[in-house]
Design an enzyme around this catalytic site. Structure first.
Site, PDB file in Angstrom:
ATOM      1  CD  GLU A  56      66.493 116.729  89.045  1.00  0.00           C
ATOM      2  OE1 GLU A  56      65.328 116.270  88.958  1.00  0.00           O
ATOM      3  OE2 GLU A  56      67.509 116.009  89.001  1.00  0.00           O
ATOM      4  CG  PHE A 435      49.357 118.638  87.941  1.00  0.00           C
ATOM      5  CD1 PHE A 435      50.567 118.199  87.454  1.00  0.00           C
ATOM      6  CD2 PHE A 435      48.234 117.821  87.764  1.00  0.00           C
ATOM      7  CE1 PHE A 435      50.675 116.972  86.817  1.00  0.00           C
ATOM      8  CE2 PHE A 435      48.337 116.596  87.130  1.00  0.00           C
ATOM      9  CZ  PHE A 435      49.558 116.179  86.656  1.00  0.00           C
ATOM     10  CG  ASP A 460      42.882 113.420  93.610  1.00  0.00           C
ATOM     11  OD1 ASP A 460      42.126 114.398  93.706  1.00  0.00           O
ATOM     12  OD2 ASP A 460      42.846 112.619  92.652  1.00  0.00           O
ATOM     13  CG  ASN A 487      38.380 115.045  92.951  1.00  0.00           C
ATOM     14  OD1 ASN A 487      39.582 114.808  92.885  1.00  0.00           O
ATOM     15  ND2 ASN A 487      37.804 115.979  92.210  1.00  0.00           N
ATOM     16  CB  THR A 489      38.597 113.103  89.714  1.00  0.00           C
ATOM     17  OG1 THR A 489      37.768 112.060  90.180  1.00  0.00           O
ATOM     18  CG2 THR A 489      38.189 113.494  88.308  1.00  0.00           C
ATOM     19  CE1 TYR A 558      36.372 121.327  93.338  1.00  0.00           C
ATOM     20  CE2 TYR A 558      37.221 119.254  92.489  1.00  0.00           C
ATOM     21  CZ  TYR A 558      37.426 120.462  93.107  1.00  0.00           C
ATOM     22  OH  TYR A 558      38.686 120.826  93.496  1.00  0.00           O
TER      23      TYR A 558
END
Ligand code: TP9
Ligand code: MG
Length: 570
Positions: A56, A435, A460, A487, A489, A558
């Site tokens: 949803e 996210f 990811d 990564n 992470t 990074y």
């Protein structure tokens, strides 16, 4: 026990609800249906489609983005209880990102609403009310049309945002009185905002400040776009040669390469670039005109308080909600377009300004994007962004195309570097920043702009928090080109560990490797890995030419340099 009483009739509340949504211009309802399926079928009203999502939250964000791009209300649906709570993060996105979303959820039978006691029954209105413009539960079938009208009116009032209706399943299946007369649906063409009685006096003061300013800038937020002011802002900026700076989500007010487009602001920019970007953007500015200023877009007054003393003018269709944080010298509570038109007329005798010099910042950005290094431990995100920009400019018609960004550290590279050649040509969630935003936002963008390329960049962590809806992209065959920067992470959170503690704590941020190409294929999406600029450019070109969904996994690293992130006030 059967909870279904009878077959719904042509005069059902469900049908009246869908018809009124359609009358308000809504063509799509995103969502997941539960047992209320016995009382509602979404194909009963011509011109209205249902898009089934896997979660949803996806439904809420897809509706949010479709609403943001079209400027019209859009709808999402959930079943009662857990469906409604899953939807709530989409609703939170719409309130903090300002989108007129009509969120709908089924509820227990009207005679069986014992929140926290009845099966799947929660006090939905109580859950949704603090993050909506309007929240109500249907009490009587005959009121359904009125509730939709109220929900639309509230959603389209600045700051625009979501409305919520809770719909007991028995009432959805019950009849409305077909002889009831309703006025035609009146959907506001544009959001309705506050207008102070003395706004023209304030606007006259703003014009006086502009007259005397040497290096003014326009700082533009999304409500300026919603007011239809973009062409007027561009004309004013070009006539008086005033640079335009935007928030994350107002990128594209001027096209990417326009000489007066000074870019978007993020608190991460000094840190990413290892360069005094905010100082360069604002240091020599003596007048800031914030057009459609909205604190939720995360451009904080502290970010522009650099260098010389400056005057500020706040122009917004809302009363200043943060007077302690932003104390403008002049506060114009009015429609942004009306203000820009006023200012244009009041400044016909003002001669063109000399834009302040940001060439050092531009050089620094160009240097980053051109980074020729081949890194053994994975590409750098600025190289990924450069490749996406290149293929976007090759494949999109002038002024078209959308780059969508999920949430993560890479998002701030997107804010800094991504092309945006039209308003909302770069999409991210500034206010809510949940996210998992990427896939649903890309779905909304591709549905809103069917003939234009849509690129999605996701990390990811965020991507896999909501990756089940890859199947929705595949099922709808949306030609979205997704780049997963991997990564293994939650990289942004590792950055914060380093900022706060000068070291990272791996168990709190590290994942075991996921093969995102296998994940994509398992969901019906073709995919490849790319480890260098050349491979990525080739993959993007292939993806954009396919006409169906495509995913590219790019291993990245990074370089955590913790200096320069002072604007984040960790
Ligand atoms: N939970 C939700 C729903 N939203 C947010 N924003 C968080 C937690 C906190 N943020 S941004 C982020 C988190 C955990 C991690 C992003 O990791 P990534 O792999 O998607 O991106 P990257 O490039 O930073 O590693
Ligand atoms: Mg990551």
């Amino acid at each position: 026990m059967s909870r279904v009483s009878s077959t719904p009739s042509a005069n059902s509340t469900a049908r009246a609800l869908l018809q009124r949504l359609r009358d308000h211009g809504i063509e799509t309802v995103f969502g997941v249906v539960g047992r209320e399926a016995a009382s509602i079928l979404f194909d009963e009203v011509p011109g209205l489609d249902f898009v089934l999502t896997r979660h949803e939250f996806t439904a809420g964000v897809a509706a949010d983005v479709l609403a943001r791009i079209t400027g019209k209300p859009q709808a999402c649906w959930a079943t009662l209880g857990p469906g409604m709570t899953n939807l709530s993060t989409g609703v939170a996105t719409s309130i903090l990102d300002r989108s007129p979303v009509i969120a709908l959820a089924a509820q227990s039978e009207s005679h069986d609403i014992f929140p926290n006691d009845t099966h799947q029954c929660l006090d939905s209105v109580a859950v949704m009310r603090p993050m909506t413009k309007y929240a109500a539960e249907l009490q009587r079938p005959n009121e359904i049309t009125d509730l939709v009208d109220s929900a639309i009116g509230a959603a389209m009032t600045e700051p625009v945002g979501p409305s919520f209706l809770s719909l007991p399943v028995d009432l959805l299946g019950a009849d409305v009185d077909p002889s009831l007369q309703h006025p035609p649906a009146r959907t506001p063409e544009r959001p309705i905002g506050a207008v102070a009685k003395d706004w023209e006096d304030a606007a006259a003061q703003a014009a006086e400040l502009l007259r005397g300013a040497e290096h003014p800038v326009l700082v533009v937020g999304a409500s300026a776009i919603r007011s239809g002011a973009v062409p007027a802002i561009r004309a004013l900026a070009e006539r008086l040669r005033i640079p335009v700076i935007t928030t994350y989500i107002a990128k594209g007010v001027l096209p990417h390469g326009h000489e007066l487009n000074y870019g978007a602001v993020t608190g991460y920019m000094d840190g990413i670039l290892s360069f005094p970007a905010l100082e360069t953007m604002f240091g020599s500015v003596d007048l800031i005109l914030t057009l459609g200023y909205d604190y939720a877009e995360d451009l904080r007054p502290s970010m522009w308080q650099r260098g010389i003393e400056k005057k500020t003018v706040r122009v917004s269709p809302t009363v200043n909600p943060i007077p302690r944080v932003y104390q403008p010298d002049v506060d114009v509570v009015a429609d942004v377009l009306s203000f820009v038109e006023y200012l244009d007329a009041a400044s016909t005798d003002v001669s063109a300004k000399t834009p302040h010099d940001i060439s050092a910042l531009r050089d620094r950005i160009a240097e980053f994007l051109a980074d020729p290094e081949t890194y053994a431990d994975g590409m750098r995100v600025h190289q990924v962004m450069d490749a996406m920009n290149t293929v976007m400019s090759e494949s999109a018609e002038d002024g078209e195309g959308t780059i969508v960004s999920d949430i993560g550290f890479f998002r701030h590279y997107g804010v800094l570097f991504a092309r945006a050649d039209q308003p909302f040509g770069f999409l991210t969630s500034a206010g809510c920043s949940s996210f998992g935003y990427g896939i649903p936002a890309a779905i909304g963008a591709q549905l809103a702009r069917p003939g234009q390329p849509t690129f999605l960049i996701a990390g990811d962590g965020g991507f896999h928090s909501n990756s089940a809806d890859l199947e929705t992209i595949a099922r709808l065959n949306l030609p979205i080109v997704t780049v997963v920067v991997n990564n293994d992470t939650n990289g942004l959170i590792e950055l914060y560990q380093n900022l706060g503690h000068k070291r990272s704590h791996q168990p709190a941020v590290k994942f075991t490797g996921v093969d995102f190409t296998e994940l994509a294929r398992a969901n019906g999406v073709e995919a490849v890995k790319a480890a260098s600029r050349e491979e990525l450019l080739a993959a993007l070109r292939k993806g954009v030419g396919l006409g169906r969904p495509f995913l590219i996994e790019v291993p990245v690293t990074y370089d955590f340099q913790t200096g320069g992130f002072g604007a984040l006030a960790v």
